[in-house]
Design a protein around this motif. Structure first.
Motif, short mmCIF file in Angstrom:
data_model
loop_
_atom_site.label_atom_id
_atom_site.label_comp_id
_atom_site.label_asym_id
_atom_site.label_seq_id
_atom_site.Cartn_x
_atom_site.Cartn_y
_atom_site.Cartn_z
N GLY A 15 0.80 -1.22 0.00
CA GLY A 15 0.00 0.00 0.00
C GLY A 15 0.83 1.26 0.00
O GLY A 15 0.29 2.36 -0.22
N GLY A 16 2.11 1.12 0.25
CA GLY A 16 3.00 2.27 0.31
C GLY A 16 3.48 2.72 -1.06
O GLY A 16 3.06 2.18 -2.10
N SER A 17 4.39 3.70 -1.05
CA SER A 17 4.90 4.29 -2.29
C SER A 17 6.41 4.40 -2.27
O SER A 17 7.02 4.50 -1.20
N LEU A 18 6.99 4.37 -3.45
CA LEU A 18 8.41 4.63 -3.64
C LEU A 18 8.57 5.38 -4.95
O LEU A 18 7.77 5.21 -5.88
N ARG A 19 9.62 6.18 -5.05
CA ARG A 19 9.96 6.81 -6.33
C ARG A 19 11.38 6.43 -6.70
O ARG A 19 12.32 6.75 -5.96
N LEU A 20 11.51 5.78 -7.83
CA LEU A 20 12.82 5.42 -8.35
C LEU A 20 13.31 6.52 -9.28
O LEU A 20 12.53 7.13 -10.00
N SER A 21 14.61 6.75 -9.23
CA SER A 21 15.24 7.72 -10.11
C SER A 21 16.33 7.03 -10.92
O SER A 21 16.97 6.09 -10.44
N CYS A 22 16.55 7.52 -12.11
CA CYS A 22 17.61 7.00 -12.97
C CYS A 22 18.28 8.19 -13.64
O CYS A 22 17.67 8.85 -14.50
N LEU A 81 10.30 6.70 -11.81
CA LEU A 81 9.18 5.77 -11.74
C LEU A 81 8.53 5.95 -10.38
O LEU A 81 9.08 5.54 -9.37
N GLN A 82 7.37 6.60 -10.37
CA GLN A 82 6.61 6.77 -9.15
C GLN A 82 5.72 5.55 -8.99
O GLN A 82 4.92 5.24 -9.87
N MET A 83 5.88 4.86 -7.87
CA MET A 83 5.15 3.62 -7.63
C MET A 83 4.25 3.79 -6.41
O MET A 83 4.75 4.01 -5.30
N ASN A 84 2.96 3.74 -6.62
CA ASN A 84 1.97 3.86 -5.55
C ASN A 84 1.21 2.55 -5.38
O ASN A 84 1.23 1.69 -6.26
N SER A 85 0.53 2.43 -4.26
CA SER A 85 -0.28 1.23 -3.98
C SER A 85 0.51 -0.04 -4.23
O SER A 85 0.04 -0.98 -4.88
N LEU A 86 1.71 -0.07 -3.71
CA LEU A 86 2.60 -1.20 -3.96
C LEU A 86 2.06 -2.49 -3.36
O LEU A 86 1.42 -2.49 -2.30
N LYS A 87 2.33 -3.58 -4.07
CA LYS A 87 1.88 -4.90 -3.66
C LYS A 87 3.10 -5.81 -3.48
O LYS A 87 4.15 -5.56 -4.08
#
Length: 125
Positions: A15-22, A81-87
């Protein structure tokens, strides 16, 4: 040559979020598109999302549509890459890639020319 360095991975609860950068460097002017792939333990690397560098047009793998957003900052030569509602099933090593050939929508590994080293994303249940 184009060099890529990913960051932003980590451990997050479902349910959490992460933002990946490249961050890309080198001959970045040759970038046609950038993409994110992921590889879970025991599985093959799979496409996640791609973005056309000039237009910003993006495409997503079905399982991440509505949850993940790919974006780029041309001035910073960075793709996100913004990742929300992670499973938990999103757990994988995430790789950034750059393609320099104008091959349309870049959704397969062979269409990309340069790769980052990967960043681990772990989603706990």
């Amino acid at each position: 040559q184009v060099q890529l360095v990913e960051s932003g991975g980590g451990l997050v609860q479902a349910g959490g979020s992460l933002r990946l950068s490249c961050v890309t460097s080198g001959r970045t002017s040759s970038t046609y598109a950038a993409g994110w792939f992921r590889q879970a333990p025991g599985k093959e690397r799979e496409f996640v999302a791609t973005i056309r560098w000039s237009s910003g047009l993006s495409y997503y793998e079905d399982s991440v549509k509505g949850r993940f957003t790919i974006s780029r900052d041309n001035a910073k030569n960075t793709v996100y890459l913004q990742m929300n509602s992670l499973k938990p099933e999103d757990t994988a090593i995430y790789y950034c890639a750059v393609g320099v050939r104008p091959l349309g929508v870049l959704m397969t590994q062979s269409q990309y020319d340069y790769w980052g080293q990967g960043t681990q994303v772990t989603v706990s249940s």
